[in-house]
Design a protein around this motif. Structure first.
Motif, PDB file in Angstrom:
ATOM      1  N   THR A   1       0.828  -1.207   0.000  1.00  0.00           N
ATOM      2  CA  THR A   1       0.000   0.000   0.000  1.00  0.00           C
ATOM      3  C   THR A   1       0.861   1.256   0.000  1.00  0.00           C
ATOM      4  OG1 THR A   1      -1.745  -1.184   1.188  1.00  0.00           O
ATOM      5  CG2 THR A   1      -1.848   1.213   1.205  1.00  0.00           C
TER       6      THR A   1
ATOM      7  N   HIS B   1       2.534   1.614  -3.357  1.00  0.00           N
ATOM      8  CA  HIS B   1       1.554   2.114  -4.334  1.00  0.00           C
ATOM      9  C   HIS B   1       1.362   3.626  -4.176  1.00  0.00           C
ATOM     10  CE1 HIS B   1      -2.869   1.916  -5.914  1.00  0.00           C
ATOM     11  NE2 HIS B   1      -2.050   2.436  -6.806  1.00  0.00           N
TER      12      HIS B   1
ATOM     13  N   SER C   1      -2.772  -3.567  -3.025  1.00  0.00           N
ATOM     14  CA  SER C   1      -2.807  -2.313  -2.294  1.00  0.00           C
ATOM     15  C   SER C   1      -4.215  -2.063  -1.767  1.00  0.00           C
ATOM     16  CB  SER C   1      -2.370  -1.169  -3.205  1.00  0.00           C
ATOM     17  OG  SER C   1      -2.622   0.086  -2.613  1.00  0.00           O
TER      18      SER C   1
END
Length: 621
Positions: A482, A485, A530
């Motif tokens: 995450t 990203h 993500s």
């Protein structure tokens, strides 16, 4: 000053540090205090043992012209016994009781050898005898503290007086009753309905603040049993502490009398001897003070076994009880970590994050407010009241698996792994907060808003720094994907290079044209897992409640806060008791208090009546 003198003073210094700072771990989260205590704990036994061996070797050297005071050896034995405030630094230390017995025999033998060698030539050898007895007692108490002592029933009789002091006595005694039940729970023994009914009745009749105070005292009892020698108080403890204190005092007096008339030691050795003896007396006095100011002392002084009128005893205890009211038994705060405070995967930072979690690494810490306690207590009680455990269709496992109470959340993260749902909700909460901050009439200080944000950041803090408490597999993977990203969306190469302002600005761009931005976010995902796309979609769904369903802003944030409390309760039941116990030595966690609150109300896999126990067994097959 020779090497042995330096070692003796260093050993005394380490004991002083442990005595005054050893028990502050229960409420202190600062890195430096914990580091100093850890360093002192790891060094204290080694320095005392090395000094004892050095002292024994010096007595076998006939060429040694200096006469060393013979009572230095039993003083080192006294140091090996350790202070009252700490016996174990971690739970692993509690498994070493047999090895400690062997160490006691070995060290006592070395000390006896030194005394034997000096018996004929040391004019103050009799100073060593009371110190030697005191050292054996203290070391024996340390070994005994590594065992979990059996608990006596101090009775449940309430004090009839209505004074504030009587209220403090009742509160400590009620916490002691809850602690007795918790000890059964911590051994993975199913508690039958009668036990759960008693604790449930005791907890459910309190207000939120009072209930959390009881749990705070209860966890203080657990900390003392796991990490210190301050446990149950009895006449045996009083007699042994009196003997050790009187022994140190008598040794100091006898040494001062003898050295005043005829001093055969060097000036440096005499000065060191005085420092060691005065230090032993002060440490013993501190030990007795710690014992008398503990919650265990309140239990002992007001127990049914103690003689005297209850009202009279309470009056005498008033100074002690006033200290109890002000005593801090845990940090009363929770760590905060934002997704925007991403850490890189550099080895140094990973090690620091693992072993130095706390203020040094977390984004910040915030106090656990009374409003948050009210919210948690209300929701836990609501969960408890929705089901009757006496009915055949009651399934506590399904009840504990709940992670949301509203359709918008269920639709977005239903069936999603817990770590992913946590990240999704964290992103959604952050985006909703940024969106609402555009409105001049939005109140950031409302309880529901503050509770939502603090719980969101706290749960992410647990995921990053205390993953074992969330019982997650590979907890860093989804978080790392995450943050990676997010870094690509901001066109940054370094994960830890972006700031909170940059990320908030990116989310702010999402609000005017969500469909275009969401498409861009999904395209940049590149097949990774993500949480950003689903988090932003959930945020837009929550924001639409005000226009699509006519919800007020306050109702929306109340729902968000309730969802986070649900996730907090879900996480609390996933965490094992061992992880909760280990967290006590780092300032304590709100998650542990929630777990204990739910357990006392019967919301635990271990608090099942017979009909539920059968269901649990069937589902485990």
């Amino acid at each position: 000053m020779d090497t042995l003198g330096i070692l003796m003073l260093l050993s005394l210094l380490l004991q002083t540090i442990l005595a005054f700072f050893g028990d502050r771990r229960k409420y202190a989260t600062g890195f430096w205090l914990r580091f100093v205590v850890w360093l002192a704990y790891m060094s204290a036994d080694w320095v005392a043992t090395f000094s004892l061996g050095f002292l024994a070797c010096s007595q076998t050297n006939s060429a040694n012209p200096n006469l060393i005071p013979g009572f230095w050896a039993p003083i080192l034995l006294l140091h090996l016994g350790g202070p009252e405030t700490i016996t174990a630094y971690s739970l692993v230390d509690n498994e070493l009781s047999r090895r400690r017995i062997l160490e006691l025999v070995t060290q006592a033998g070395v000390a006896s050898y030194v005394l034997f060698k000096l018996w004929s030539k040391d004019t103050v050898i009799f100073v060593a005898i009371p110190i030697f007895v005191s050292g054996i007692i203290k070391y024996g108490e340390r070994i005994w503290a590594f065992r979990f002592p059996s608990l006596e029933d101090f009775g449940t009789k309430d004090i009839s007086s209505g004074s504030s002091s009587a209220y403090e006595v009742r509160k400590v005694r009620e916490a002691r009753r809850l602690f007795r039940a918790f000890q059964m729970l911590s051994t993975n023994i199913l508690v039958f309905d009668c036990d759960q009914t008693e604790t449930c009745k005791l907890v459910s009749t309190k207000h939120a603040e009072e209930t959390f105070q009881l749990i705070e005292i209860e966890l203080g009892f657990l900390y003392d049993q796991l990490y210190s020698k301050v446990t149950e108080i009895s006449w045996r403890h009083v007699i042994l502490h009196s003997i050790t204190c009187l022994s140190s005092i008598s040794a100091l007096i006898f040494f001062s009398i003898v050295t005043t008339s005829k001093n055969v030691y060097s000036k440096h050795d005499t000065m060191i001897s005085y420092l060691l003896l005065v230090g032993a007396v002060l440490l013993d006095c501190h030990s007795i003070t710690v014992l008398l100011l503990s919650d265990w002392a309140v239990i002992w002084f007001t127990s049914d076994k103690a003689k005297g009128v209850s009202r009279y005893r309470i009056s005498c205890l008033s100074p002690l009880l006033s200290i109890c009211r002000k005593r801090k038994r845990w940090s009363r705060s929770m760590g905060q970590h934002l997704l925007t405070s991403a850490q890189s995967n550099k080895p140094v930072k990973e090690l620091r994050k693992q072993y130095c979690a706390g203020k040094l690494n977390s984004h910040s810490r915030v106090d656990v407010s009374n409003a948050l306690k009210e919210l948690i207590f209300k929701q836990v009680m609501g969960k408890r009241s929705r089901h009757d455990p006496h009915t055949s269709d009651f399934n506590v496992l399904e009840l504990l698996a709940e992670r949301g109470v509203e359709p918008p959340r269920r639709k977005s993260v239903a069936g999603v792994e817990f770590t992913e749902s946590l990240l999704i909700c964290h992103v959604a909460t952050r985006v909703c907060y940024i969106a609402d901050c555009r409105d001049d009439g939005f109140s950031k200080e409302r309880n529901c808003v503050r509770s939502s944000r603090s719980l969101s950041n706290y749960m992410l803090y647990l995921l990053v720094y205390r993953p074992a408490m969330l019982a997650t597999e590979l907890p860093g993977t989804r978080y790392a994907e995450t943050t990676s990203h997010l870094g690509r969306l901001l066109s940054l190469n370094e994960v830890d290079a972006f700031s909170v302002q940059e990320v908030d600005a990116f989310f702010y761009e999402l609000l005017p044209n969500p469909s275009t931005m969401l498409q861009t976010i999904k395209e940049e995902d590149e097949g990774e897992k993500s949480a950003l796309p689903d988090g932003c979609m959930l945020a837009m769904s929550l924001q639409s409640l005000e226009t699509r369903k006519g919800w007020s802003n306050e109702k929306k944030w109340e729902m968000i806060s309730e969802v986070w409390v649900e996730m907090l309760m879900h996480a609390a039941t996933r965490c094992g008791w061992k992880e909760h116990a280990e967290a006590l030595a780092g300032g304590g966690e709100l998650l542990t208090h929630v777990r204990l609150l739910m357990t006392h109300l019967g919301l635990s896999k271990q608090c099942l009546p017979e009909v539920v126990s059968k269901q649990f067994a069937d589902q485990s097959v």
